[in-house]
Write an enzyme that holds these catalytic residues in place. Structure first.
Site, PDB file in Angstrom:
ATOM      1  N   GLU A 130       0.863  -1.196   0.000  1.00 17.69           N
ATOM      2  CA  GLU A 130       0.000   0.000   0.000  1.00 17.69           C
ATOM      3  C   GLU A 130       0.893   1.238   0.000  1.00 17.69           C
ATOM      4  OE1 GLU A 130      -2.387  -0.192   3.537  1.00 17.69           O
ATOM      5  OE2 GLU A 130      -3.428  -2.009   2.877  1.00 17.69           O
ATOM      6  N   GLN A 364      28.848  -4.571 -19.107  1.00 18.64           N
ATOM      7  CA  GLN A 364      30.192  -3.970 -19.030  1.00 18.64           C
ATOM      8  C   GLN A 364      31.178  -4.673 -19.954  1.00 18.64           C
ATOM      9  OE1 GLN A 364      30.869  -1.440 -16.814  1.00 18.64           O
ATOM     10  NE2 GLN A 364      32.898  -1.261 -17.716  1.00 18.64           N
ATOM     11  N   GLU A 391       8.979  -9.188  -3.232  1.00 11.77           N
ATOM     12  CA  GLU A 391       9.030 -10.380  -2.350  1.00 11.77           C
ATOM     13  C   GLU A 391      10.028 -10.196  -1.214  1.00 11.77           C
ATOM     14  OE1 GLU A 391       7.049 -13.419  -2.706  1.00 11.77           O
ATOM     15  OE2 GLU A 391       6.075 -11.752  -3.681  1.00 11.77           O
TER      16      GLU A 391
HETATM   17  C1  LIG Z   1       7.448  -4.366 -10.221  1.00 14.96           C
HETATM   18  C2  LIG Z   1       6.941  -4.594  -8.845  1.00 14.96           C
HETATM   19  C3  LIG Z   1       6.042  -5.618  -8.607  1.00 14.96           C
HETATM   20  C4  LIG Z   1       5.515  -5.819  -7.335  1.00 14.96           C
HETATM   21  N1  LIG Z   1       4.582  -6.806  -7.139  1.00 14.96           N
HETATM   22  C5  LIG Z   1       3.932  -6.865  -5.940  1.00 14.96           C
HETATM   23  C6  LIG Z   1       2.813  -7.742  -5.756  1.00 14.96           C
HETATM   24  O1  LIG Z   1       2.448  -8.519  -6.636  1.00 14.96           O
HETATM   25  N2  LIG Z   1       2.144  -7.673  -4.577  1.00 14.96           N
HETATM   26  C7  LIG Z   1       2.504  -6.834  -3.573  1.00 14.96           C
HETATM   27  O2  LIG Z   1       1.858  -6.812  -2.548  1.00 14.96           O
HETATM   28  N3  LIG Z   1       3.598  -6.028  -3.702  1.00 14.96           N
HETATM   29  C8  LIG Z   1       4.300  -6.018  -4.857  1.00 14.96           C
HETATM   30  N4  LIG Z   1       5.367  -5.162  -5.022  1.00 14.96           N
HETATM   31  C9  LIG Z   1       5.777  -4.324  -3.914  1.00 14.96           C
HETATM   32  C10 LIG Z   1       7.099  -4.754  -3.307  1.00 14.96           C
HETATM   33  O3  LIG Z   1       6.962  -5.993  -2.676  1.00 14.96           O
HETATM   34  C11 LIG Z   1       7.510  -3.618  -2.350  1.00 14.96           C
HETATM   35  O4  LIG Z   1       7.866  -2.520  -3.150  1.00 14.96           O
HETATM   36  C12 LIG Z   1       8.659  -4.025  -1.472  1.00 14.96           C
HETATM   37  O5  LIG Z   1       8.225  -4.953  -0.528  1.00 14.96           O
HETATM   38  C13 LIG Z   1       9.270  -2.835  -0.740  1.00 14.96           C
HETATM   39  O6  LIG Z   1       8.307  -2.140  -0.025  1.00 14.96           O
HETATM   40  P1  LIG Z   1       8.172  -0.556  -0.199  1.00 14.96           P
HETATM   41  O7  LIG Z   1       7.936  -0.293  -1.631  1.00 14.96           O
HETATM   42  O8  LIG Z   1       7.153  -0.001   0.747  1.00 14.96           O
HETATM   43  O9  LIG Z   1       9.565   0.007   0.189  1.00 14.96           O
HETATM   44  P2  LIG Z   1      10.066   0.417   1.632  1.00 14.96           P
HETATM   45  O10 LIG Z   1       9.640  -0.575   2.643  1.00 14.96           O
HETATM   46  O11 LIG Z   1       9.668   1.836   1.876  1.00 14.96           O
HETATM   47  O12 LIG Z   1      11.622   0.302   1.438  1.00 14.96           O
HETATM   48  C14 LIG Z   1      12.436   1.358   0.943  1.00 14.96           C
HETATM   49  C15 LIG Z   1      13.887   0.989   1.254  1.00 14.96           C
HETATM   50  O13 LIG Z   1      14.070   0.889   2.696  1.00 14.96           O
HETATM   51  C16 LIG Z   1      14.617  -0.384   3.022  1.00 14.96           C
HETATM   52  N5  LIG Z   1      14.083  -0.834   4.302  1.00 14.96           N
HETATM   53  C17 LIG Z   1      12.789  -0.873   4.699  1.00 14.96           C
HETATM   54  N6  LIG Z   1      12.702  -1.384   5.948  1.00 14.96           N
HETATM   55  C18 LIG Z   1      13.962  -1.690   6.337  1.00 14.96           C
HETATM   56  C19 LIG Z   1      14.529  -2.261   7.534  1.00 14.96           C
HETATM   57  N7  LIG Z   1      13.766  -2.624   8.565  1.00 14.96           N
HETATM   58  N8  LIG Z   1      15.874  -2.411   7.577  1.00 14.96           N
HETATM   59  C20 LIG Z   1      16.672  -2.064   6.519  1.00 14.96           C
HETATM   60  N9  LIG Z   1      16.186  -1.514   5.386  1.00 14.96           N
HETATM   61  C21 LIG Z   1      14.861  -1.335   5.300  1.00 14.96           C
HETATM   62  C22 LIG Z   1      14.183  -1.299   1.888  1.00 14.96           C
HETATM   63  O14 LIG Z   1      15.033  -2.416   1.790  1.00 14.96           O
HETATM   64  C23 LIG Z   1      14.300  -0.365   0.697  1.00 14.96           C
HETATM   65  O15 LIG Z   1      15.629  -0.323   0.266  1.00 14.96           O
HETATM   66  C24 LIG Z   1       5.943  -4.982  -6.262  1.00 14.96           C
HETATM   67  C25 LIG Z   1       6.880  -3.976  -6.500  1.00 14.96           C
HETATM   68  C26 LIG Z   1       7.365  -3.761  -7.764  1.00 14.96           C
HETATM   69  C27 LIG Z   1       8.344  -2.649  -7.969  1.00 14.96           C
END
Ligand SMILES: Cc1cc2nc3c(=O)[nH]c(=O)nc-3n(C[C@H](O)[C@H](O)[C@H](O)COP(=O)(O)OP(=O)(O)OC[C@H]3O[C@@H](n4cnc5c(N)ncnc54)[C@H](O)[C@@H]3O)c2cc1C
Length: 414
Positions: A130, A364, A391
């Site tokens: 979300e 590269q 994932e």
């Molecule tokens: C092409 C694509 C397909 C997707 N498909 C699906 C799907 O089918 N279903 C679904 O539900 N989601 C899906 N997603 C979502 C995806 O799983 C999330 O984007 C991902 O889990 C990261 O969550 P976020 O975007 O809120 O990033 P954030 O949680 O905001 O993360 C941003 C950065 O902070 C880091 N971070 C966050 N928490 C921590 C921590 N505790 N310690 C260290 N680092 C941290 C992360 O590693 C990342 O580098 C998809 C995303 C993309 C781009």
């Protein structure tokens, strides 16, 4: 203890079968659908529905290796094209969720349509992420309120980045598994997953993302406004286990959140296999190109005699093989009913990073031509990156690995 790395005869047949599909059905249209993002790859979707999903027909009585074979299929098809793989009409992550948390009745009710002959292509998807909840999936804000008068749950919220969400939400017969909370005060204990059949009133497709890679895959934003589903569409138990303040993480007795999280133990090895397929595509191409240029990789030469290119290629190969072995181990454990949460995250973290390194290195080493759209190598580099994000990102999977090894609850290591 002897270790057997031999694939069964059934797996070997599957491997050859899916490699042929990758070469003949996917590669020829790979660039087309990279360029034409948001266009349905009709020829591929129709092929998969009418032929591909039947699997190898000449397998006879040969046994395959169950979930390991599923990973082999993912590697081969993503060697063909990862975006097209994700656009295949299958239950996909939605199916993994139903299998992990659903009852026998729910599994047959929602999954049978994917097995029936004929009909039209349909898709499954899973919507967790979300605008304010991604890595921290326990923070999701979508609500599911029970309406006692009708025996339905009423869903409200917005889901973003939902792979295959367009097909799953809009083509009759498909479904989206939606994570929502039935009791915000219960934290994780209140989170449940619900099967929302395609075209359920109140579920609206807002649009699809424009992306760096896997551009043949539809990544949807879905809005839920008073979207009603029968109570039988809740996967697992509706009981809310309140969190013990002395403990952290998922309550082990809570089938709802735990069941939903178990989806990842099945899906992460598959994503790791997908990553391995993309990495192998780039490495295979690089090796063929070097061979054409007369460059021989001497795998048995002493390290001090290796050229820089030989060292690079050998390192890429080692990364790929390590990722594959971790993937097969996680899949084998799943097959054998062993808890594989640690191994699934290990495989995903290793493969996600390996494929980004391997594809970048391939670009590269091929020089400007590697950067050109004349070849698919630049595309594989773009397709690779997502494997380190969805994932569970690299950081999140490393965190899970650390927690499992150290036996720390999430509150102590976050
Ligand atoms: C092409 C694509 C397909 C997707 N498909 C699906 C799907 O089918 N279903 C679904 O539900 N989601 C899906 N997603 C979502 C995806 O799983 C999330 O984007 C991902 O889990 C990261 O969550 P976020 O975007 O809120 O990033 P954030 O949680 O905001 O993360 C941003 C950065 O902070 C880091 N971070 C966050 N928490 C921590 C921590 N505790 N310690 C260290 N680092 C941290 C992360 O590693 C990342 O580098 C998809 C995303 C993309 C781009």
């Amino acid at each position: 203890m002897p270790i057997d790395f031999e694939l069964s005869a059934g797996s070997q047949i599957s491997l050859e079968h899916y490699n042929k599909i990758a070469r003949e059905q996917m590669r020829p249209i790979s660039r087309k659908y990279d360029l034409e993002e948001h266009t349905l790859p009709t020829e591929w979707v129709d092929y998969w529905w009418s032929e591909g999903r039947k699997g190898p027909q000449d397998k006879g009585a040969f046994q395959n290796d169950g979930f390991v074979t599923v990973c082999l299929q993912a590697e081969e098809l993503c060697w063909g094209d990862a975006g097209l793989y994700l656009r295949m009409p299958t239950p996909a992550l939605g199916g993994s969720a139903v299998s992990a948390a659903g009852t026998k009745e729910q599994r047959s009710k929602f999954m049978n349509a994917f097995r029936e002959e004929g009909g039209h292509p349909i898709w499954g998807a899973m919507a967790i992420t979300e605008p304010n909840a991604g890595s921290d999936s326990a923070a999701i804000e979508t609500t599911a309120d029970y309406d006692e008068a009708t025996g339905e749950y009423v869903l409200n919220g917005t889901k973003i980045f939902c792979t295959a969400g367009e097909g799953a939400a809009t083509v009759d017969g498909g479904f989206v598994v939606v994570w929502a909370t039935i009791d915000k005060s219960a934290g994780r204990g209140g989170i449940k997953s619900f099967v929302v059949p395609a075209n359920t009133p109140g579920m609206e497709l807002i649009g699809c993302e424009k992306k760096l890679g896997i551009r043949a895959s539809d990544t949807a934003t879905l809005r839920f406004e008073d979207c009603r589903v029968p109570a039988e569409n809740l996967l697992g138990s509706s009981e809310v286990k309140k969190k013990d303040p002395k403990k952290s993480g998922a309550n082990p007795k809570d089938k709802g959140f735990k069941g939903a999280m178990a989806t990842f133990d099945a899906s992460r090895p598959i994503v790791a296999a997908m990553a391995t397929g993309i990495g192998r595509a780039a490495l295979d191409f690089l090796k063929e190109e070097l061979e054409r240029q007369g460059v021989e990789i001497r795998y048995d030469a002493p390290p001090r005699e290796l050229t820089a290119i030989e060292r690079d290629v050998i390192e890429m190969e080692a990364e790929l093989r390590a990722a594959r072995l971790l993937t097969w181990r996680a899949a084998w454990m799943m097959n054998s009913g062993k808890p594989n949460n640690l191994e699934a995250s290990m495989a995903k973290a290793k493969a996600g990073l390996a494929v980004t390194k391997i594809t970048q290195k391939a670009v590269q080493l091929l020089g400007p031509v590697g950067y050109s759209k004349k070849l698919l190598v630049e595309k594989w580099m773009r397709d690779a990156k997502i494997n380190d994000i969805y994932e569970g990102t690299q950081q999140i999977n490393q965190l899970i690995v650390a927690r499992r090894i150290l036996d720390y609850p999430s509150a102590m290591l976050r």
